[in-house]
Design an enzyme around this catalytic site. Structure first.
Site, PDB file in Angstrom:
ATOM      1  N   ALA A  29     -36.843 -26.829 -38.077  1.00  0.00           N
ATOM      2  CA  ALA A  29     -37.356 -25.561 -38.590  1.00  0.00           C
ATOM      3  C   ALA A  29     -36.682 -25.308 -39.933  1.00  0.00           C
ATOM      4  CB  ALA A  29     -37.103 -24.433 -37.598  1.00  0.00           C
ATOM      5  N   TYR A  30     -37.144 -24.276 -40.610  1.00  0.00           N
ATOM      6  CA  TYR A  30     -36.728 -24.042 -41.985  1.00  0.00           C
ATOM      7  C   TYR A  30     -35.995 -22.714 -42.134  1.00  0.00           C
ATOM      8  CZ  TYR A  30     -39.345 -28.137 -43.002  1.00  0.00           C
ATOM      9  OH  TYR A  30     -39.753 -29.442 -43.012  1.00  0.00           O
TER      10      TYR A  30
END
Length: 156
Positions: A29-30
């Site tokens: 994820a970011y």
């Protein structure tokens, strides 16, 4: 910091599976998915990583990349701080001549998407293209994992 040079393709069949030397589940994820720079948290198998990538060049082939291994527990905690839209996929490593293709079979909201990447030492480097390699999508932002986390394949 190093420069990552890669080409990206859709995959036209599952023939790569029998040629794979390894497969690993990846969840990522970011923390930041800005197009100028992305900051990614990844768990690959039992390892954690923090990666920063710069904006791709005009051809979409090259960009700066910085990656460090971090403790698995730290990666798990950082995932809880990330933007919504985690990526879940299985990565197959497929040796072809002198290169190794990374073939990602996506799950979750990106199920049905299968993408292969090959890292090169220069933008002009020649590489053997296996029969299961489909349309090239290098530089097409919709296929970047950071974009897939926000605009998943199921919504195309």
């Amino acid at each position: 910091m190093s420069v990552e040079i890669e080409r990206k393709f859709l995959v036209s069949s599952d023939a790569f599976i029998g040629q794979a030397s390894e497969q690993t589940r990846i969840v990522q994820a970011y923390l930041n998915s800005n197009k100028q720079r992305t900051v990614r948290v990844r768990i690959r198998g039992e390892q954690g990583f923090l990666t920063i990538k710069g904006k791709s060049n005009q051809s979409g082939l090259s960009r700066y990349e910085w990656e460090k291994e971090i403790a698995l527990a730290d990666a798990e905690q950082l995932l809880s701080l990330c933007e919504p839209g985690a990526i879940d996929k299985v990565r197959y490593l497929v040796p072809v001549a002198k290169h190794v293709f990374e073939v990602d079979v996506f799950a979750g909201d990106n199920q049905g998407l299968v993408v292969a990447e090959v890292e090169l030492s220069s933008e002009q480097e020649h590489f053997e293209q296996p029969s299961w390699l489909g349309q090239e999508v290098t530089g097409q932002a919709q296929y970047y994992n950071s974009q897939l986390s926000q605009k998943p394949f199921k919504n195309w």
